[in-house]
Design a protein around this motif. Structure first.
Motif, PDB file in Angstrom:
ATOM      1  N   ASN A 241       0.806  -1.211   0.000  1.00 56.50           N
ATOM      2  CA  ASN A 241       0.000   0.000   0.000  1.00 56.50           C
ATOM      3  C   ASN A 241       0.842   1.265   0.000  1.00 56.50           C
ATOM      4  OD1 ASN A 241      -2.439  -1.335   0.050  1.00 56.50           O
ATOM      5  ND2 ASN A 241      -2.337  -1.611   2.252  1.00 56.50           N
ATOM      6  N   SER A 303       6.909 -10.961  -1.374  1.00 60.98           N
ATOM      7  CA  SER A 303       5.592 -10.965  -0.735  1.00 60.98           C
ATOM      8  C   SER A 303       5.158  -9.558  -0.375  1.00 60.98           C
ATOM      9  CB  SER A 303       5.625 -11.819   0.522  1.00 60.98           C
ATOM     10  OG  SER A 303       6.259 -13.026   0.272  1.00 60.98           O
ATOM     11  N   LEU A 305       3.209  -7.490  -1.657  1.00 61.71           N
ATOM     12  CA  LEU A 305       1.806  -7.106  -1.801  1.00 61.71           C
ATOM     13  C   LEU A 305       0.995  -7.420  -0.564  1.00 61.71           C
ATOM     14  CD1 LEU A 305       1.038  -8.082  -5.482  1.00 61.71           C
ATOM     15  CD2 LEU A 305       1.498  -5.851  -4.514  1.00 61.71           C
ATOM     16  N   SER A 306       1.402  -8.429   0.195  1.00 62.50           N
ATOM     17  CA  SER A 306       0.624  -8.764   1.384  1.00 62.50           C
ATOM     18  C   SER A 306       1.349  -8.376   2.660  1.00 62.50           C
ATOM     19  CB  SER A 306       0.335 -10.262   1.416  1.00 62.50           C
ATOM     20  OG  SER A 306      -0.328 -10.639   0.252  1.00 62.50           O
ATOM     21  N   LYS A 308       3.116  -5.873   5.589  1.00 62.85           N
ATOM     22  CA  LYS A 308       2.725  -4.646   6.262  1.00 62.85           C
ATOM     23  C   LYS A 308       3.944  -3.865   6.753  1.00 62.85           C
ATOM     24  CE  LYS A 308      -1.846  -6.302   7.618  1.00 62.85           C
ATOM     25  NZ  LYS A 308      -2.064  -7.042   6.431  1.00 62.85           N
ATOM     26  N   LEU A 486      -5.780   0.382  -7.649  1.00 61.38           N
ATOM     27  CA  LEU A 486      -5.357  -0.140  -6.352  1.00 61.38           C
ATOM     28  C   LEU A 486      -4.959  -1.592  -6.440  1.00 61.38           C
ATOM     29  CD1 LEU A 486      -7.496   1.090  -3.356  1.00 61.38           C
ATOM     30  CD2 LEU A 486      -5.031   0.892  -3.507  1.00 61.38           C
ATOM     31  N   SER A 487      -5.574  -2.321  -7.373  1.00 65.28           N
ATOM     32  CA  SER A 487      -5.200  -3.728  -7.435  1.00 65.28           C
ATOM     33  C   SER A 487      -4.054  -3.985  -8.403  1.00 65.28           C
ATOM     34  CB  SER A 487      -6.410  -4.593  -7.777  1.00 65.28           C
ATOM     35  OG  SER A 487      -7.169  -4.012  -8.806  1.00 65.28           O
TER      36      SER A 487
ATOM     37  N   TYR B 123       1.163 -14.352   7.334  1.00 67.40           N
ATOM     38  CA  TYR B 123       2.260 -13.729   6.599  1.00 67.40           C
ATOM     39  C   TYR B 123       3.596 -14.280   7.072  1.00 67.40           C
ATOM     40  CZ  TYR B 123       5.313 -10.234   4.595  1.00 67.40           C
ATOM     41  OH  TYR B 123       6.312  -9.606   3.898  1.00 67.40           O
ATOM     42  N   PHE B 126       3.914 -17.782   5.520  1.00 64.62           N
ATOM     43  CA  PHE B 126       3.998 -18.023   4.089  1.00 64.62           C
ATOM     44  C   PHE B 126       4.959 -17.139   3.322  1.00 64.62           C
ATOM     45  CE2 PHE B 126       1.075 -21.217   4.088  1.00 64.62           C
ATOM     46  CZ  PHE B 126      -0.200 -20.876   4.496  1.00 64.62           C
ATOM     47  N   TYR B 148       2.438 -16.382  -1.920  1.00 66.49           N
ATOM     48  CA  TYR B 148       1.633 -15.187  -2.162  1.00 66.49           C
ATOM     49  C   TYR B 148       1.505 -14.854  -3.631  1.00 66.49           C
ATOM     50  CZ  TYR B 148       0.935 -14.012   2.684  1.00 66.49           C
ATOM     51  OH  TYR B 148       0.521 -14.021   3.981  1.00 66.49           O
ATOM     52  N   TYR B 232      -9.597  -9.696   3.745  1.00 62.55           N
ATOM     53  CA  TYR B 232      -8.716  -8.540   3.675  1.00 62.55           C
ATOM     54  C   TYR B 232      -7.418  -8.800   4.420  1.00 62.55           C
ATOM     55  CZ  TYR B 232      -7.221  -3.714   3.660  1.00 62.55           C
ATOM     56  OH  TYR B 232      -6.508  -2.566   3.473  1.00 62.55           O
ATOM     57  N   GLN B 233      -7.483  -9.436   5.592  1.00 58.79           N
ATOM     58  CA  GLN B 233      -6.277  -9.635   6.378  1.00 58.79           C
ATOM     59  C   GLN B 233      -5.382 -10.712   5.776  1.00 58.79           C
ATOM     60  OE1 GLN B 233      -5.356  -7.638   8.533  1.00 58.79           O
ATOM     61  NE2 GLN B 233      -7.251  -6.541   8.869  1.00 58.79           N
ATOM     62  N   LEU B 234      -5.989 -11.747   5.200  1.00 58.74           N
ATOM     63  CA  LEU B 234      -5.154 -12.810   4.658  1.00 58.74           C
ATOM     64  C   LEU B 234      -4.539 -12.422   3.323  1.00 58.74           C
ATOM     65  CD1 LEU B 234      -7.085 -16.124   5.341  1.00 58.74           C
ATOM     66  CD2 LEU B 234      -4.973 -15.348   6.353  1.00 58.74           C
ATOM     67  N   VAL B 235      -5.306 -11.713   2.514  1.00 57.38           N
ATOM     68  CA  VAL B 235      -4.855 -11.478   1.147  1.00 57.38           C
ATOM     69  C   VAL B 235      -4.362 -10.056   0.918  1.00 57.38           C
ATOM     70  CG1 VAL B 235      -5.581 -11.451  -1.254  1.00 57.38           C
ATOM     71  CG2 VAL B 235      -6.423 -13.215   0.274  1.00 57.38           C
ATOM     72  N   ASN B 237      -4.271  -6.395  -0.768  1.00 56.68           N
ATOM     73  CA  ASN B 237      -4.599  -5.905  -2.110  1.00 56.68           C
ATOM     74  C   ASN B 237      -3.750  -6.591  -3.151  1.00 56.68           C
ATOM     75  OD1 ASN B 237      -6.657  -4.116  -1.828  1.00 56.68           O
ATOM     76  ND2 ASN B 237      -5.332  -2.413  -1.308  1.00 56.68           N
ATOM     77  N   ASN B 238      -3.631  -7.882  -3.047  1.00 56.61           N
ATOM     78  CA  ASN B 238      -2.701  -8.627  -3.877  1.00 56.61           C
ATOM     79  C   ASN B 238      -3.303  -8.923  -5.242  1.00 56.61           C
ATOM     80  OD1 ASN B 238      -0.981 -10.561  -4.964  1.00 56.61           O
ATOM     81  ND2 ASN B 238      -0.358 -11.256  -2.931  1.00 56.61           N
TER      82      ASN B 238
END
Lengths: 536, 297
Positions: A241, A303, A305-306, A308, A486-487, B123, B126, B148, B232-235, B237-238
């Motif tokens: 993000n 990884s 994209l997922s 944080k 966004l995607s 996360y 994986f 992912y 939303y939490q697992l994936v 905006n992938n």
């Protein structure tokens, strides 16, 4: 009623009471923004009916004497540990000056947009909030979330701000914050610019023989080389993000994106006011290709994209090798890294300012009064003090003097250990009341001060400064395009597709199908009108 | 007759009040889906007809998104209920009150873990560079798995996580129903020579059918609602995973997160409710034609 029934009836009644008690509060309709008409002329007009008969009473004094109130202020950003002590001291000052107590509430960065928007949508009663363009100032103002500040009120309850804004070089700011003819924001302004800069690891740069970083492309090549060489470090370690790295040519302001989208921009170099779709430009295809190579070399996390992860944290901990941020945000990281890991030889590069910096805008940031506020005049007074009174400004920006910081002369400061731990200098969302009163950290390296002087000369206005897009005619298209962007865009940003050129072409196709041309048409129309008006 | 039932009606009153106040009265808010809602005019904001529904159709992905939502929910309902019944039966058969209580506590725990934490946990499990899974694989000398970026794995991953979280909680209802079956029937069957499996198939399962119908029917009402938190939490905006994992709720949130448009959000919610209502009425009618006793209404 016989004994047998007493218990069930009692239980039922109790349940009823509990159920009904949950109803309270949710139906309160906040008073709709009372539109105070900008009263004309007379200095004796009293917006607050205090009941005193004196015709020459000062409205400011009257408001203060009308009783003690508690003001609630919302700031964006995680709460610093030292805020309690600062609030204590602040309340002493506000009690003395405007007969008010202050409560500060912080909206943490994670998911801040949802919480911030909720403040207004839920009709919560509060008094002041930080607002800015990137927190949808125009949208919320248009929807009625803020209370208008009339010109007369500006003079009466924000006297110091009014004096500051009536200077020749600043008066345009008050016009820029007007939405539909009314101003809703008390703009902050100071002469320092805050362009994007990049911090890198000097030791790694020397190890791989990478020359100094002058442009964004140099930066990407740095990431590629280091990703290739160092297997345990991800040079650009950030999350999907994070859009700071997303905009290849927005970064140094060659192009300016419009309508909050990625796909549409104007060219600042040409400054012809022509809106275009960036996705069929060769520069974007080149950027996509470069990103793919960086990903292959291990410059980005696979990884991402997922993830944080935050760039700044990754750099400080060593799992990343760079970070991009506004230069004011990077300076503390630079200074900290010099202390904790001097062997990393952190280096700051100013690569965004080359093409000319944008002049300060009224909507860059400021404090707004909520439409649901019950004490708008007192709230305005508090904003005025925080913004223009040195005592208040130092307190809210730096913390308690002697505890968190100590003064070095009139306009410099030195952060004390307690301050660095619990109340970082200018780290508690100060951007609502930053003014020339801001102090300079005495440990700021000289090159930064040189840069700041350089930047004031690099301000380059364009024809589009002050343009605000009214998106009502194309709202659905904008939302659909944002959804697609966004995607897709993060995947291009992190080079996560084997055929980046195809992806860019795909993105263009999809956004066109969602109405990109219609948006461009509408934008062009409004821009042409804006330029025509401002040319007069 | 009313006098006899007076006590029960009074006990029902809080529940009725709750539904009237929180579910029926707010139905008037449906009008927001057709308005350009702003904070000043609130329910009297300008009327814009079907325009708030436009953004759903403009991207062209909505068909795939609806398909994902429905298919995932069907998987959760069918697999979920099957496993919940199985777990309940196992717990009921393997006697021992202590064991049952301990097992139930352990099974229910995942239900209370927030999806945010599960997302972070996933996360760490994986991710390509430092994930636990990949650390194991490299130790064994195998190639790293880029989870992912492999969309085909994700329907399985999501279903497994969802089941892990909800099975314990759901089995409680079935366990209660099983406990309510008269023990004499079991004894009679045992005397007649039925073994364990015959007892389960012949007595337990048929007795659970009413409960099953109620629970499945209620779940079907929500078939167009995806569990936003989980997806939303697992994936996140992938992009690579979205064709396989995007549900209506994540789609709408992604579209409207920065738009801050209440009218459009209401429109999306309305679509979910209307379709869900249609499904539940249809299925209930089908069940009715089959066996009047089992239908909900």
């Amino acid at each position: 009623m016989n004994k047998r029934m007493r218990l069930p009836i009692f239980a039922a009644a109790w349940l009823l009471v509990i159920a009904l008690s949950a109803c309270s509060g949710s139906k309160n309709n906040p008073p709709a923004g009372e539109s105070q008409p900008a009263a004309t002329g007379s200095a004796t007009s009293t917006p607050v009916d205090s009941g005193t008969a004196s015709p020459v009473a000062d409205p400011y004094r009257q408001e203060v004497e009308s009783g003690k109130v508690t003001l609630t202020m919302y700031l964006i950003g995680d709460m610093p540990a030292g805020q309690e002590k600062v609030l204590e001291q602040l309340n002493v000052l506000t009690q003395r000056d405007i007969n008010a107590a202050v409560v500060i509430k912080n909206i943490p960065w994670g998911d801040w947009q949802a919480q911030y928007n909720l403040l207004f949508n839920s009709g919560e009663k509060f008094d002041i909030a930080y607002s800015t363009q990137w927190a949808d100032y125009n949208g919320i103002a248009a929807k009625g979330g803020f209370r208008a500040i009339g010109d007369e009120e500006l003079r009466t309850f924000l006297p110091q701000t009014s004096a500051d804004l009536s200077q020749e070089s600043r008066s345009y700011l008050w016009e820029q914050v007007k939405v539909g003819g009314n101003a809703y924001l008390v703009p902050q302004v100071y002469d320092w610019q805050n362009p994007y800069a990049v911090i890198v690891r000097g030791d790694l740069r020397e190890k791989y023989g990478i020359p100094e970083i002058r442009t964004y492309t140099d930066y990407l090549n740095y990431a590629k080389t280091i990703g290739d060489g160092e297997k345990g470090i991800i040079p650009i370690n950030t999350n999907g993000n994070d859009d700071k790295n997303r905009n290849p040519l927005f970064f140094d302001r060659q192009w300016t994106p419009l309508a909050g989208l990625f796909s549409v921009a104007v060219d600042n170099k040409a400054d012809d006011g022509k809106v275009f779709a960036i996705l069929d430009r060769p520069e974007v295809a080149e950027w996509a290709r470069l990103n793919y190579e960086i990903q292959q070399a291990g410059g980005y996390s696979k990884s991402a994209l997922s993830s944080k992860t935050i760039q700044d944290d990754a750099f400080k901990s060593g799992s990343g090798a760079s970070s991009i941020n506004g230069v004011n945000g990077l300076i503390p990281i630079y200074l900290e890294t010099l202390k904790t890991h001097p062997e990393w030889k952190p280096e700051l590069y100013d690569i965004a300012a080359q093409w000319g910096l944008a002049p300060p805008k009224g909507t860059d940031g400021g404090m707004a009064v909520a439409a649901t506020s019950e004490h708008p005049e007192r709230a305005m007074m508090l904003i005025d003090l925080l913004r223009n009174n040195k005592e208040y400004n130092d307190l809210i920006g730096l913390g308690v003097e002697g505890l968190h910081w100590e003064a070095v002369g009139d306009n410099k400061f030195k952060a004390l250990e307690e301050g660095q731990k619990n109340y970082g200098p200018y780290a508690n969302a100060p951007w609502g009341y930053n003014t020339d009163l801001m102090r300079v950290d005495e440990s700021t390296p000289d090159f930064i001060l040189e840069w700041r002087d350089k930047w004031t000369d690099q301000v380059a206005p364009t024809k589009l400064d002050g343009f605000v897009f009214d998106d009502t005619p194309v709202k659905a298209e904008l939302i659909a395009i944002k959804n697609i962007e966004l995607s897709v865009v993060p995947a291009i940003q992190f080079g996560l597709n084997k055929d980046p050129q195809r992806m860019v072409a795909d993105l263009l196709e999809k956004t066109k199908a969602a109405g990109l041309d219609k948006v461009i048409g509408e934008l062009q129309k409004q821009i042409d009108a804006f330029i025509a008006v401002s040319a007069q | 007759m009313l006098a006899e039932r007076k006590v029960y009606l009074i006990m029902l009153l809080p529940a009725i009040l709750y539904f009237v106040v929180f579910h029926y009265l707010p139905m008037t808010g449906i009008v927001v889906a057709f308005q350009d809602y702003n904070l000043r005019d609130k329910f009297f904001s300008p009327f814009v007809g079907w325009r708030n529904f436009d953004f759903l159709l403009l991207t062209g992905d909505i068909k795939g998104v609806i398909r994902n939502t429905v298919l995932y929910n069907l998987a959760f309902i069918l697999l979920g209920n099957a496993i919940q019944i199985a777990v309940a039966i196992v717990l009921a058969e393997i006697g021992g009150k202590r064991f049952r209580k301990a097992a139930q506590s352990v099974l229910i725990l995942p239900y209370f873990v927030s999806w945010v934490i599960v997302g972070a946990f996933a996360y760490n499990l994986f991710n390509y560079e430092t994930g636990l899974l990949n650390a194991l694989l490299t130790q064994l000398g195998m190639e790293r798995a880029d989870v992912y970026n492999t969309p085909a794995l994700w329907p399985f991953i999501i279903v497994i996580f969802a089941l892990w979280k909800s099975v314990g909680y759901g089995s409680v209802v079935y366990l209660a129903a099983i406990m309510g079956i008269d023990a004499e029937i079991y004894e009679a069957a045992e005397i007649d020579g039925a073994n364990v499996f015959q007892r389960i198939v012949g007595i337990t399962l048929p007795s659970l059918v009413p409960t099953m119908v109620v629970l499945v029917l209620l779940s079907l009402g929500n078939i167009f609602r995806g569990d936003f938190n989980m997806f939303y939490q697992l994936v996140g905006n992938n992009y690579i995973l979205l064709p396989y994992t995007d549900v209506i709720d994540t789609f709408v949130t992604r579209s409207l997160l920065t738009a801050n448009d209440i009218g459009m959000s209401a429109a999306a919610g309305l679509i979910q409710s209307v379709f869900g209502f249609a499904v539940i009425v249809t299925v209930n009618q089908l069940i009715r034609w089959n066996n009047k006793e089992y239908s909900l209404f």
